[in-house]
Write a protein that holds these residues in place. Structure first.
Motif, mmCIF file in Angstrom:
data_model
loop_
_atom_site.group_PDB
_atom_site.id
_atom_site.type_symbol
_atom_site.label_atom_id
_atom_site.label_comp_id
_atom_site.label_asym_id
_atom_site.label_seq_id
_atom_site.Cartn_x
_atom_site.Cartn_y
_atom_site.Cartn_z
ATOM 1 N N LEU A 1 0.863 -1.185 0.000
ATOM 2 C CA LEU A 1 0.000 0.000 0.000
ATOM 3 C C LEU A 1 0.897 1.232 0.000
ATOM 4 O O LEU A 1 2.073 1.148 0.332
ATOM 5 N N SER A 2 0.328 2.380 -0.351
ATOM 6 C CA SER A 2 1.095 3.616 -0.229
ATOM 7 C C SER A 2 0.339 4.580 0.671
ATOM 8 O O SER A 2 -0.894 4.583 0.696
ATOM 9 N N LYS A 3 1.105 5.378 1.413
ATOM 10 C CA LYS A 3 0.511 6.310 2.375
ATOM 11 C C LYS A 3 -0.326 7.350 1.656
ATOM 12 O O LYS A 3 -0.099 7.625 0.482
ATOM 13 N N GLY A 4 -1.245 7.948 2.384
ATOM 14 C CA GLY A 4 -2.047 9.009 1.793
ATOM 15 C C GLY A 4 -3.495 8.606 1.643
ATOM 16 O O GLY A 4 -3.975 7.698 2.320
ATOM 17 N N ARG A 5 -4.155 9.266 0.718
ATOM 18 C CA ARG A 5 -5.587 9.090 0.580
ATOM 19 C C ARG A 5 -5.967 7.652 0.235
ATOM 20 O O ARG A 5 -6.927 7.101 0.769
ATOM 21 N N SER A 6 -5.179 7.067 -0.649
ATOM 22 C CA SER A 6 -5.471 5.700 -1.075
ATOM 23 C C SER A 6 -5.442 4.741 0.126
ATOM 24 O O SER A 6 -6.329 3.906 0.295
ATOM 25 N N LEU A 7 -4.426 4.904 0.997
ATOM 26 C CA LEU A 7 -4.335 4.050 2.189
ATOM 27 C C LEU A 7 -5.490 4.328 3.142
ATOM 28 O O LEU A 7 -6.135 3.399 3.647
ATOM 29 N N ASP A 8 -5.771 5.613 3.366
ATOM 30 C CA ASP A 8 -6.864 5.980 4.286
ATOM 31 C C ASP A 8 -8.172 5.341 3.842
ATOM 32 O O ASP A 8 -8.973 4.900 4.663
ATOM 33 N N GLU A 9 -8.380 5.317 2.534
ATOM 34 C CA GLU A 9 -9.658 4.811 2.032
ATOM 35 C C GLU A 9 -9.643 3.291 1.839
ATOM 36 O O GLU A 9 -10.695 2.661 1.791
ATOM 37 N N THR A 10 -8.452 2.712 1.716
ATOM 38 C CA THR A 10 -8.353 1.254 1.554
ATOM 39 C C THR A 10 -8.458 0.550 2.905
ATOM 40 O O THR A 10 -8.966 -0.564 3.011
ATOM 41 N N ARG A 11 -7.958 1.234 3.958
ATOM 42 C CA ARG A 11 -7.921 0.636 5.298
ATOM 43 C C ARG A 11 -9.292 0.109 5.755
ATOM 44 O O ARG A 11 -9.379 -1.044 6.209
ATOM 45 N N ARG B 1 -12.772 1.248 -6.050
ATOM 46 C CA ARG B 1 -13.662 2.438 -6.020
ATOM 47 C C ARG B 1 -13.291 3.410 -4.902
ATOM 48 O O ARG B 1 -14.154 4.099 -4.361
ATOM 49 N N VAL B 2 -12.003 3.429 -4.540
ATOM 50 C CA VAL B 2 -11.498 4.447 -3.613
ATOM 51 C C VAL B 2 -10.417 5.251 -4.347
ATOM 52 O O VAL B 2 -10.015 4.882 -5.450
ATOM 53 N N VAL C 1 -7.251 15.693 -10.447
ATOM 54 C CA VAL C 1 -8.161 16.621 -9.776
ATOM 55 C C VAL C 1 -9.132 15.796 -8.951
ATOM 56 O O VAL C 1 -9.703 14.818 -9.448
ATOM 57 N N SER C 2 -9.281 16.193 -7.696
ATOM 58 C CA SER C 2 -10.246 15.496 -6.851
ATOM 59 C C SER C 2 -11.353 16.480 -6.455
ATOM 60 O O SER C 2 -12.407 16.536 -7.065
ATOM 61 N N THR C 3 -11.095 17.301 -5.441
ATOM 62 C CA THR C 3 -12.103 18.301 -5.055
ATOM 63 C C THR C 3 -12.060 19.531 -5.963
ATOM 64 O O THR C 3 -13.023 20.292 -6.022
ATOM 65 N N GLY C 4 -10.932 19.741 -6.616
ATOM 66 C CA GLY C 4 -10.754 20.951 -7.429
ATOM 67 C C GLY C 4 -10.200 22.118 -6.614
ATOM 68 O O GLY C 4 -9.930 23.187 -7.152
ATOM 69 N N ASN C 5 -9.978 21.894 -5.311
ATOM 70 C CA ASN C 5 -9.514 22.982 -4.445
ATOM 71 C C ASN C 5 -8.121 23.483 -4.813
ATOM 72 O O ASN C 5 -7.849 24.678 -4.729
ATOM 73 N N THR C 6 -7.236 22.562 -5.193
ATOM 74 C CA THR C 6 -5.860 22.968 -5.534
ATOM 75 C C THR C 6 -5.873 23.853 -6.771
ATOM 76 O O THR C 6 -5.174 24.866 -6.826
ATOM 77 N N LEU C 7 -6.676 23.489 -7.767
ATOM 78 C CA LEU C 7 -6.775 24.324 -8.974
ATOM 79 C C LEU C 7 -7.298 25.705 -8.596
ATOM 80 O O LEU C 7 -6.727 26.726 -8.984
ATOM 81 N N LYS C 8 -8.383 25.694 -7.823
ATOM 82 C CA LYS C 8 -9.023 26.963 -7.458
ATOM 83 C C LYS C 8 -8.039 27.863 -6.706
ATOM 84 O O LYS C 8 -7.927 29.053 -6.988
ATOM 85 N N ALA C 9 -7.311 27.287 -5.765
ATOM 86 C CA ALA C 9 -6.372 28.071 -4.946
ATOM 87 C C ALA C 9 -5.276 28.689 -5.799
ATOM 88 O O ALA C 9 -4.638 29.658 -5.391
ATOM 89 N N ASN C 10 -5.042 28.114 -6.967
ATOM 90 C CA ASN C 10 -3.972 28.624 -7.828
ATOM 91 C C ASN C 10 -4.513 29.286 -9.089
ATOM 92 O O ASN C 10 -3.785 29.444 -10.074
ATOM 93 N N ASP C 11 -5.805 29.620 -9.036
ATOM 94 C CA ASP C 11 -6.410 30.396 -10.127
ATOM 95 C C ASP C 11 -6.349 29.652 -11.465
ATOM 96 O O ASP C 11 -6.114 30.247 -12.513
#
Ligand code: PRP
Length: 215
Positions: A6-16, A89-90, A161-171
């Motif tokens: 497994l790899s740390k981060g969102r994938s692990l959080d959701e796979t756990r 599906r995670v 892109v997931s939530t789109g927040n990173t794009l938005k924060a950087n215009d």
């Protein structure tokens, strides 16, 4: 022993939670522990933590029997012929083209202009623009792709892109979705023969866990 990469981060959080529902509780907090090999509530199953782009390699060469990895990684670096029995599906997100707000992507494409695109997904980007007949100069980056259009390094980026927040924060504005991404279960083919029963049982349990999580 069955080893799961497994790899740390969102994938692990959701796979756990899926692993837990399949009877394999990961014993330590992977995010805070510095250990790279973790026990589970099943004595015959352990977890190894690797870089996400290394998951296919671990599974291909038998360093792990199973792995969880994003479809983006499998497409970008090749799936090494790994058996992929299950979409977990995670880690759901999309690979998209984004530009600086104000850059007229549609017109640039229509006019056949050469577009400079920064990305770490060189293969996926090359395939996408070639299929569309869009002329691009690809610039390889390893991270912080959002900076490229802001600094004038590129006109566009191809990134997750997931939530789109990173794009938005950087215009930046998402102008084209290339593909949907989610985490896949990958399996070492030799292990599937040698450890057939326990591996089949774990895959089936994960399949049930995914189905239950959707209901
Ligand atoms: C990804 C991606 C974006 C961000 C998008 O980075 O590269 O930067 O997530 O997520 P959002 O749409 O919810 O803001 P990640 O955090 O996976 O790290 P990475 O840059 O190492 O890929």
């Amino acid at each position: 022993m069955i080893t799961v990469a497994l790899s740390k981060g969102r994938s692990l959080d959701e796979t756990r939670p899926l692993l837990k529902a399949a009877g394999v509780g990961v014993l330590e907090d992977a995010e805070s522990s510095r250990k790279l090999m973790l026990g589970t509530t099943q004595p015959g199953v352990r977890v190894v933590l690797v870089r996400t782009s290394d998951v296919p390699t671990y599974v291909q060469y038998g360093g792990a029997d199973l792995g969880v990895v994003g479809r983006d990684i499998l497409l970008e670096y090749g799936d090494q012929g790994l058996y992929q029995p299950l979409d977990l599906r995670v880690g759901v997100c999309r690979l998209s083209v984004a530009v600086r707000a104000g850059f007229d992507y549609a017109t640039a494409v229509k006019q056949g202009s050469r577009i400079r695109v920064a990305t770490k997904y060189m293969q996926c980007a090359r395939d996408h623009f070639a299929n569309k007949g869009v002329h691009v100069d690809l610039i390889k980056l390893y991270g912080s792709m959002e900076l490229a259009p802001l600094t004038g390094l590129a006109d566009a980026i191809v990134d997750l892109v997931s939530t789109g927040n990173t794009l938005k924060a950087n215009d930046l504005v998402e102008v084209e979705e290339i593909m949907q991404i989610s985490s896949r279960l990958v399996v070492n083919r030799a292990a599937l023969k040698v450890k057939r029963e326990p591996l089949r049982a774990l895959i089936a349990a994960l399949e049930r866990a995914v189905a239950d999580s959707e209901n």
